[in-house]
Scaffold this motif. Structure first.
Motif, PDB file in Angstrom:
ATOM      1  N   HIS A  98      71.343 -52.533   9.315  1.00  0.00           N
ATOM      2  CA  HIS A  98      69.760 -52.083   8.800  1.00  0.00           C
ATOM      3  C   HIS A  98      69.733 -50.740   9.452  1.00  0.00           C
ATOM      4  N   ALA A  99      70.165 -50.514  10.545  1.00  0.00           N
ATOM      5  CA  ALA A  99      69.581 -49.199  11.486  1.00  0.00           C
ATOM      6  C   ALA A  99      70.461 -47.864  11.298  1.00  0.00           C
ATOM      7  N   LEU A 100      71.472 -48.209  10.473  1.00  0.00           N
ATOM      8  CA  LEU A 100      72.482 -47.144  10.264  1.00  0.00           C
ATOM      9  C   LEU A 100      71.891 -45.730   9.705  1.00  0.00           C
ATOM     10  N   PRO A 101      71.068 -45.963   8.556  1.00  0.00           N
ATOM     11  CA  PRO A 101      70.439 -44.810   7.911  1.00  0.00           C
ATOM     12  C   PRO A 101      69.525 -43.926   9.136  1.00  0.00           C
ATOM     13  N   ALA A 102      68.970 -44.859   9.820  1.00  0.00           N
ATOM     14  CA  ALA A 102      67.796 -44.198  11.075  1.00  0.00           C
ATOM     15  C   ALA A 102      69.099 -43.315  12.171  1.00  0.00           C
ATOM     16  N   LEU A 103      70.026 -43.982  12.294  1.00  0.00           N
ATOM     17  CA  LEU A 103      70.882 -43.459  13.364  1.00  0.00           C
ATOM     18  C   LEU A 103      71.349 -42.049  12.741  1.00  0.00           C
ATOM     19  N   ARG A 104      71.811 -41.892  11.508  1.00  0.00           N
ATOM     20  CA  ARG A 104      71.993 -40.557  11.010  1.00  0.00           C
ATOM     21  C   ARG A 104      71.029 -39.671  10.973  1.00  0.00           C
ATOM     22  N   LYS A 105      69.842 -40.101  10.786  1.00  0.00           N
ATOM     23  CA  LYS A 105      68.589 -39.043  11.038  1.00  0.00           C
ATOM     24  C   LYS A 105      68.257 -38.773  12.490  1.00  0.00           C
ATOM     25  N   MET A 106      68.707 -39.725  13.433  1.00  0.00           N
ATOM     26  CA  MET A 106      68.621 -39.176  14.636  1.00  0.00           C
ATOM     27  C   MET A 106      69.559 -38.436  15.389  1.00  0.00           C
ATOM     28  N   ALA A 107      70.687 -38.585  14.681  1.00  0.00           N
ATOM     29  CA  ALA A 107      71.712 -37.465  15.185  1.00  0.00           C
ATOM     30  C   ALA A 107      71.204 -36.068  14.868  1.00  0.00           C
ATOM     31  N   ASP A 108      70.586 -35.898  13.932  1.00  0.00           N
ATOM     32  CA  ASP A 108      69.948 -34.710  13.451  1.00  0.00           C
ATOM     33  C   ASP A 108      68.726 -34.092  14.419  1.00  0.00           C
ATOM     34  N   LYS A 109      68.193 -34.921  15.212  1.00  0.00           N
ATOM     35  CA  LYS A 109      67.108 -34.545  16.191  1.00  0.00           C
ATOM     36  C   LYS A 109      67.754 -34.151  17.390  1.00  0.00           C
ATOM     37  N   MET A 110      69.055 -34.178  17.728  1.00  0.00           N
ATOM     38  CA  MET A 110      69.562 -33.693  18.937  1.00  0.00           C
ATOM     39  C   MET A 110      70.505 -32.665  18.721  1.00  0.00           C
ATOM     40  N   VAL A 111      70.487 -31.905  19.747  1.00  0.00           N
ATOM     41  CA  VAL A 111      71.240 -30.631  19.682  1.00  0.00           C
ATOM     42  C   VAL A 111      72.675 -31.046  20.267  1.00  0.00           C
ATOM     43  N   LYS A 114      57.897 -38.663  31.588  1.00  0.00           N
ATOM     44  CA  LYS A 114      58.676 -37.058  31.724  1.00  0.00           C
ATOM     45  C   LYS A 114      59.799 -37.027  31.601  1.00  0.00           C
ATOM     46  N   ALA A 115      60.616 -38.094  31.877  1.00  0.00           N
ATOM     47  CA  ALA A 115      62.098 -37.982  31.854  1.00  0.00           C
ATOM     48  C   ALA A 115      62.794 -38.655  30.475  1.00  0.00           C
ATOM     49  N   PHE A 116      62.052 -39.259  29.678  1.00  0.00           N
ATOM     50  CA  PHE A 116      62.799 -39.685  28.287  1.00  0.00           C
ATOM     51  C   PHE A 116      62.149 -39.279  27.153  1.00  0.00           C
ATOM     52  N   PRO A 117      62.654 -38.599  26.152  1.00  0.00           N
ATOM     53  CA  PRO A 117      64.384 -38.729  26.105  1.00  0.00           C
ATOM     54  C   PRO A 117      64.795 -37.625  27.344  1.00  0.00           C
ATOM     55  N   ASN A 118      66.020 -38.130  27.608  1.00  0.00           N
ATOM     56  CA  ASN A 118      66.629 -37.339  28.781  1.00  0.00           C
ATOM     57  C   ASN A 118      67.043 -36.012  28.107  1.00  0.00           C
ATOM     58  N   HIS A 149      66.903 -46.711  19.331  1.00  0.00           N
ATOM     59  CA  HIS A 149      66.166 -46.747  18.154  1.00  0.00           C
ATOM     60  C   HIS A 149      65.833 -48.334  17.990  1.00  0.00           C
ATOM     61  N   LEU A 150      66.491 -49.300  18.392  1.00  0.00           N
ATOM     62  CA  LEU A 150      66.224 -50.634  18.082  1.00  0.00           C
ATOM     63  C   LEU A 150      64.728 -51.001  19.155  1.00  0.00           C
ATOM     64  N   LEU A 151      64.620 -50.174  20.074  1.00  0.00           N
ATOM     65  CA  LEU A 151      63.486 -50.270  21.090  1.00  0.00           C
ATOM     66  C   LEU A 151      62.321 -49.435  20.613  1.00  0.00           C
ATOM     67  N   GLY A 152      62.389 -48.604  19.582  1.00  0.00           N
ATOM     68  CA  GLY A 152      61.486 -47.875  18.842  1.00  0.00           C
ATOM     69  C   GLY A 152      61.249 -46.511  19.335  1.00  0.00           C
ATOM     70  N   PHE A 153      62.198 -45.711  20.007  1.00  0.00           N
ATOM     71  CA  PHE A 153      62.048 -44.486  20.420  1.00  0.00           C
ATOM     72  C   PHE A 153      62.828 -43.508  19.181  1.00  0.00           C
ATOM     73  N   GLU A 154      62.349 -42.304  19.346  1.00  0.00           N
ATOM     74  CA  GLU A 154      62.791 -41.312  18.486  1.00  0.00           C
ATOM     75  C   GLU A 154      64.385 -40.981  18.712  1.00  0.00           C
ATOM     76  N   LYS A 155      64.492 -40.877  19.948  1.00  0.00           N
ATOM     77  CA  LYS A 155      66.096 -40.221  20.449  1.00  0.00           C
ATOM     78  C   LYS A 155      65.986 -40.407  21.728  1.00  0.00           C
TER      79      LYS A 155
END
Length: 786
Positions: A380-393, A498-502, A524-530
């Motif tokens: 169920h989380a796969l679409p959200a993980l694809r969006k998460m990938a876009d939020k990281m460089v 301060k330290a998360f996201p890493n 993601h399952l814990l509710g974090f953006e990235k």
């Protein structure tokens, strides 16, 4: 100091003494510096600092053997990022951890004692694993420190994934996911490794082309006639529950709806039309068995067939196989083929290369066995993980696609339970009366297989009698906690904020589908953006011919002798400049030797500059000095571009090029007359350039830059800031004169060499070209033009 004994513009070398006394750069100097650094530098994270935090989720090495030279190179580049970010003003959190859970160390013990894990008492086996992993961990620690790592190796920042503290956090996260309804237990067909004796996840399956036999078998049709089917798994005939043909295959259209009789066993199975059948593969007909592959799993579900457990957890045929029960799969395959041949039901065989799913650890072919396991919901989380990938460089961007490809391939939930010992235990107990699972409160490290649940525990049915879960977590269930753990999740809320996201996840490309993916899933399952701002992927270290290193082939390059012979700085400079970030690289000792030759050249350059006193910036620079500083500005700009991308390939190679091809052979030769004369413009430019070079080189080569900087400038280069860019100097038109200036220098030296006269002899008949008129004074003095 410059002594007042001039002869014209020149001063004898005997009148000047270099401040740098070391004759040559050598690994011995680095070893001395390591001792000094213990007192001079503190690279530990400062919790009270107001600087922005940059946390590095360093990949904890798995200490099951000697450290691969490619991994040493990768960790050296991770340290370059840590040092770079400190120079950029970040409060860097750079802990060194150890990934000590898992099958690898278990296999070391099994191999040493020549017996399988399950034949040991559990407590004894765990003790043996810990003793052996402690020894190897220390060997890696010594090597890591020798490479100049500025990580935190001790204290509360450092961690071991098999420590009670780490395992408690891993279990606490499981409990949190349980409370969210994201943990389920089900009986499902799973990838199972008979060698490791445990379920494995999709991400741990590696497909290999292995030799096999495609055997064509003769099936009788119950209603009359025969049918031919080609298979590589004849031992699964006992589990055959249907035969499929393509609905448009004229060869079999009259057989659809009839029944085939399974060879050897004689049971009747339906012949079914299905569009998924490939008409041109084998005979165009296939048998559906439980389970040859996951296509079979899908067909069993779709056709509502009753599965048969043909293979047990030891990789042997079950009682369903009849006379072949108890035989290992390969032996059963050979035996049933012999019986088919004798019964004239084996019509033909041919050798094929079969795409075989194997375990990435044991390399054994896997089986698909229905087992009751614990799962983390992920589909169920796969679409959200694809969006998460876009939020990281991603560094480099192509590795993001590898992640997206893996996300697209995930089809089932993540099986996280394993039947092993040296892992984190699943924190569950089961009520002896009703069987309901009991989940404790988070915070403590639990070992349910040997201890009772917390005092006062009571099932909802009223019973207080429990039995502990004996299964453990998949290794990646633990490893995917690292960014949360280092940021203090569940323990240090102020730090976590301060330290998360890493700031950074550095890792190898071969574990994108495991460590990176599962870390993202858990966040993601814990509710974090990235979980990270940046993802930095490094390539693999190959031998000098581009081949994978292997002990059996004999092409493994051990890092320890390399470090002893060439030193850490030469190794690090080679690692930075050998390939673009993210690309595979070849480990060639000759190339590392070339890096050491450069450091020798650079050290001699530092020694030369160290002869002269420093001077403040004059009101007006001489044109030659302005030209050199314009070139230095271009170098700084190109280094900054590489640094911005955490790609040290360009900075390493441009620094070498600048020193070796421009600063040392051209500028130093041309500026000598003015430098010996004490010209302020020359002295300022010499020292400003060297200071800048040392700062730019500091993240890559920490030893030589520190040694030269503190002896010349009485400071700590690893406490300095990265040199800022100067837009005014960058626009100097003199930078366009470089090619002509280098060409003229080379022409004069060549002519002198051809005439057999010393390079410091007068050059008759040579005039400064009009295009270099700005440098005429320095050119005439240096080349002694008449």
């Amino acid at each position: 100091m410059l002594r007042p004994c001039f002869k014209g513009l020149r001063v004898s070398f005997m009148t000047l003494e270099p401040k740098l006394k070391e004759k040559n750069w050598s690994p011995r100097v680095e070893e001395q510096l390591l001792g000094e650094w213990k007192h001079e530098y503190d690279f530990s994270f400062n919790e009270d600092s107001r600087k922005p935090v940059f946390a590095i989720d360093t990949p904890p090495p798995y200490p099951s053997g000697s450290w691969h030279v490619g991994a040493v190179a990768a960790y050296s580049m991770i340290d370059m990022i840590a040092r770079l970010q400190r120079m950029r003003g970040f409060n860097v959190l750079y802990p060194f951890g150890w990934d000590r859970n898992g099958i690898n160390i278990e296999q070391v013990v099994e191999k040493e004692f020549k017996k399988p894990m399950h034949s040991f008492p559990r407590e004894e086996f765990i003790k043996l694993c810990r003793e052996r992993i402690d020894k190897v961990s220390n060997e890696i620690l010594v090597l890591a420190q020798r490479t100049g790592q500025s990580a935190e190796f001790t204290g509360k920042r450092s961690y071991m994934t098999d420590s009670p503290e780490y395992r408690a956090v891993s279990q606490a996260i499981f409990i949190e996911l349980w409370n969210k309804g994201l943990i389920v237990e089900e009986l499902r067909p799973n990838n199972y490794c008979p060698g490791c004796r445990t379920t494995i996840a999709e991400a741990e399956v590696v497909y290999r082309e292995l030799p096999s036999q495609l055997s064509t078998l003769k099936f009788a049709v119950k209603e009359g006639g025969t049918l031919e089917i080609a298979t590589t798994r004849p031992e699964l005939l006992c589990a055959c529950r249907a035969v499929l043909v393509h609905p448009e295959d004229d060869r079999y259209s009259k057989l659809v709806g009839k029944h085939a009789l399974v060879p050897v066993y004689g049971n009747s199975v339906p012949i079914v039309a299905h569009k998924a059948v490939q008409k041109d593969f084998g005979t165009g007909a296939l048998m559906v068995c439980s389970y040859g592959d996951f296509s079979d799993v899908g067909w069993f579900r779709e056709l509502r067939l009753d599965p048969v457990n043909a293979i047990d957890m030891e990789g042997k045929m079950s009682s369903a196989a009849g006379k072949y029960a108890g035989l290992h799969v390969k032996k059963a395959r050979a035996a049933i083929l012999e019986d088919l041949k004798e019964a004239r039901l084996l019509l033909g065989q041919k050798e094929v290369n079969h795409r075989t799913p194997t375990c990435e650890r044991s390399r054994d072919p896997i089986e698909i066995i229905p087992l009751k396991e614990w799962y983390v919901k992920q589909v169920h989380a796969l679409p959200a993980l694809r969006k998460m990938a876009d939020k990281m460089v991603f560094h480099q961007p192509q590795h993001k696609q590898a992640l997206l490809d893996w996300i697209a391939s995930v089809t089932i939930d993540w099986p996280i339970s394993r039947r092993r010992y040296y892992h984190t235990e699943i924190p569950l107990w089961y009520c002896e009366k009703c069987g309901k699972p009991f989940v404790p409160s988070p915070g403590k490290y639990y070992q349910p297989w040997k201890e009772d649940p917390p005092k006062g525990s009571k099932c909802s049915c009223g019973s207080t009698l429990f039995r502990g879960e004996e299964k453990v977590f998949d290794t990646w269930m633990d490893s995917s906690c690292t960014p949360l753990y280092i940021a203090g999740y569940g323990r240090y809320p102020k730090l976590f904020k301060k330290a998360f996201p890493n700031g950074l996840r550095p890792q190898g490309k071969e574990i994108i589908r495991t460590w990176l993916y599962y870390t993202m899933l858990k966040a993601h399952l814990l509710g974090f953006e990235k979980p990270f701002e940046h993802v930095w992927i490094h390539g693999l270290g190959l031998d000098k011919h581009g081949k994978k290193m292997s002990k059996s082939v004999g092409n493994v390059v051990p890092p320890e002798p390399i470090m002893a012979k060439y030193g850490a700085d030469a190794f690090r400079l080679w690692a930075a400049g050998e390939a673009q970030a993210g690309e595979d690289f070849c480990v060639d000792e000759a190339r590392i030797d070339g890096a050491l030759k450069f450091l020798t050249k650079f050290w001699n350059t530092c020694k030369f500059v160290s002869m002269f006193p420093q001077a403040g910036k004059p009101a007006k620079l001489e044109k030659l000095d302005e030209w050199l500083l314009a070139e230095l500005e271009r170098l700084k700009s190109e280094c900054h571009a590489g640094f911005d991308d955490f790609n040290f390939f360009q900075p390493a190679n441009r620094l070498r090029e600048f020193v070796w091809n421009l600063f040392a052979p051209h500028y130093l030769e041309l500026v000598k007359p003015r430098a010996y004369a004490g010209d302020a413009s020359a002295l300022y430019t010499l020292h400003h350039t060297l200071q800048t070079l040392l700062k730019l080189l500091a993240p890559i080569c920490p030893f030589i830059s520190d040694k030269a900087y503190k002896e010349l400038y009485k400071g700590k280069v690893h406490g300095e800031s990265l040199p800022a860019l100067d837009s005014k100097l960058a626009k100097s038109p003199l930078a366009g004169k470089t090619a002509a200036l280098v060409e003229f220098d080379s022409m004069v030296w060549k002519q002198k060499k051809e005439k057999g006269i010393p390079l410091n002899a007068p050059a008759a008949g040579v005039a400064v070209p009009p295009g270099l008129a700005e440098f005429a004074g320095d050119l005439r003095a240096a080349h002694k033009l008449e």
